[in-house]
Write an enzyme that holds these catalytic residues in place. Structure first.
Site, PDB file in Angstrom:
ATOM      1  N   TYR A  34      40.424  45.091  47.503  1.00 54.66           N
ATOM      2  CA  TYR A  34      40.589  46.454  47.552  1.00 54.66           C
ATOM      3  C   TYR A  34      39.889  47.403  48.395  1.00 54.66           C
ATOM      4  CZ  TYR A  34      43.018  50.449  45.211  1.00 54.66           C
ATOM      5  OH  TYR A  34      43.857  51.512  45.121  1.00 54.66           O
ATOM      6  N   HIS A  87      54.440  50.579  39.662  1.00 51.13           N
ATOM      7  CA  HIS A  87      53.372  50.517  40.691  1.00 51.13           C
ATOM      8  C   HIS A  87      52.067  49.914  40.160  1.00 51.13           C
ATOM      9  CE1 HIS A  87      50.786  51.786  43.955  1.00 51.13           C
ATOM     10  NE2 HIS A  87      49.624  51.949  43.027  1.00 51.13           N
TER      11      HIS A  87
END
Length: 365
Positions: free
Chosen positions: A195, A180
């Site tokens: 983000y 991940h």
């Protein structure tokens, strides 16, 4: 490439990416906030420390690794493992280089082995040469901080805490967590998804997708045999939870008095509007996560072969910094049509999957 106001502008594939180095953490801040509210005195103190350290790390701009990557090319796997010996001084002391015999204990071995598994997955499945396509060296630091409850990608390397032993175990333990976090690097060099909000939730979701696929590829599991969990094994036995997130059933990974209940929705009707967690990047990622799971389940076989390929092409060729869920849904549908043909089972599976999470594909372009 040039730098301006803490941002890096990189010429990639005929366009300029304006990328501000963001540190991406596997444990969301809302988990630490819940511990501050519900934990023991010691747990509360540690959670406060983690929250403060997280904010400090977010403020740093690390460009050395990026510059090194831009000016060097390699065609082989190259890993280095460092040890901060429970300090916060990165990268720490070098303990293992590529090709050396195992040493430094299980934490070093896991960081070394699982970063290699991630490299091999992207190379074998997508013909990708490391994180940046140019053979970027995979640096990792273990034993970061004292009882640090997190792991993160800081734009140039991986960093792992040991966990506090009460809530979390060591963060090198889960191969999907390492897959991940390193996948955040792939996104950084490709779509550069902001983000925050839906672009940030997609950023997290793509990392969950590839993190799960790294684990499935390593185990040679077909979609119907995979657990579709992210961070399985991280919690100690004192916590009522099976993982950090469930791609199959978002919102069911944990429910515990100390850390709270898994807040992830699996459908747009339950989308969480919030200013926390960078606009819900870890929370709302459950929606595209479930869309991928449903696609992979419908197509069957090995999830990386078709569903994974569609998602990878979408990330590397279709999405941009501010792409939202609708753009991701439409793009995966378009990619499936281009790869497998109009009216194909792959195209149909994707349309059904996104419909089931509350997003209708726009089929007219």
């Amino acid at each position: 490439m040039f730098f301006k106001n803490g941002s890096t502008v990189v010429h990639r594939g005929g366009r300029l990416l304006n990328w501000t180095n963001r540190t991406c953490f596997i444990i969301p801040e809302y988990v630490n906030k819940k511990i501050v509210e519900k934990g023991t005195k010691k747990q509360k103190e540690q959670a406060w420390k983690n929250l403060i350290l997280t904010e400090q790390l977010r403020g740093r701009r690390l460009v050395t690794g990026l510059m090194s990557s831009m000016f060097s090319v390699s065609n082989r796997l190259e890993r280095t493992i460092f040890d901060t010996k429970n300090s916060e001084n990165l990268p720490g002391t070098l303990v293992r280089r590529e090709g050396e015999k195992a040493k430094g204990g299980e934490t070093v071995t896991e960081a070394y082995d699982y970063s290699g598994s991630t490299y091999n997955f992207f190379r074998d499945v997508f013909n990708r040469n490391s994180i940046d396509t140019r053979g970027m060296k995979l640096d990792s630091t273990v034993h970061y901080g004292e009882d640090y409850n997190n792991a993160f990608w800081n734009g140039t390397q991986m960093v792992y805490g040991d966990g506090d032993g009460g809530i979390f175990q060591r963060f090198t333990k889960s191969i999907d967590v390492i897959g991940h976090e390193l996948s955040h690097g792939v996104t950084q060099y490709e779509a550069a998804l902001e983000y925050e909000g839906q672009p940030g939730a997609l950023n997290e979701s793509f990392s969950d997708v590839f993190g799960s696929l790294v684990k499935q590829y390593s185990l040679k599991q077909k979609a119907d045999k995979a657990d579709w969990l992210i961070g399985s094994g991280l919690f100690t036995r004192k916590i009522n939870g099976i993982a950090l997130r469930s791609m199959k059933e978002p919102g069911t990974a944990y429910d515990d008095p100390t850390i709270g209940k898994d807040p992830q929705p699996g459908h747009m009707k339950n989308y969480v509007e919030t200013n926390d967690d960078n606009g819900g990047v870890h929370i709302n990622s459950g929606i595209p996560n479930r869309a991928f799971y449903l696609t992979a389940k419908e197509l069957g076989g090995y999830a990386w072969e078709k569903a994974g390929k569609i998602w990878y092409v979408t990330l590397t060729e279709r999405l941009r910094e501010r792409s939202d869920f609708q753009k991701a849904a439409d793009s995966t549908f378009q990619v499936a049509r281009n790869l497998y043909g109009e009216g194909s089972p792959e195209e149909d599976a994707i349309q059904k999957a996104w419909n089931l999470v509350g997003i209708k594909i726009k089929t007219k372009w």
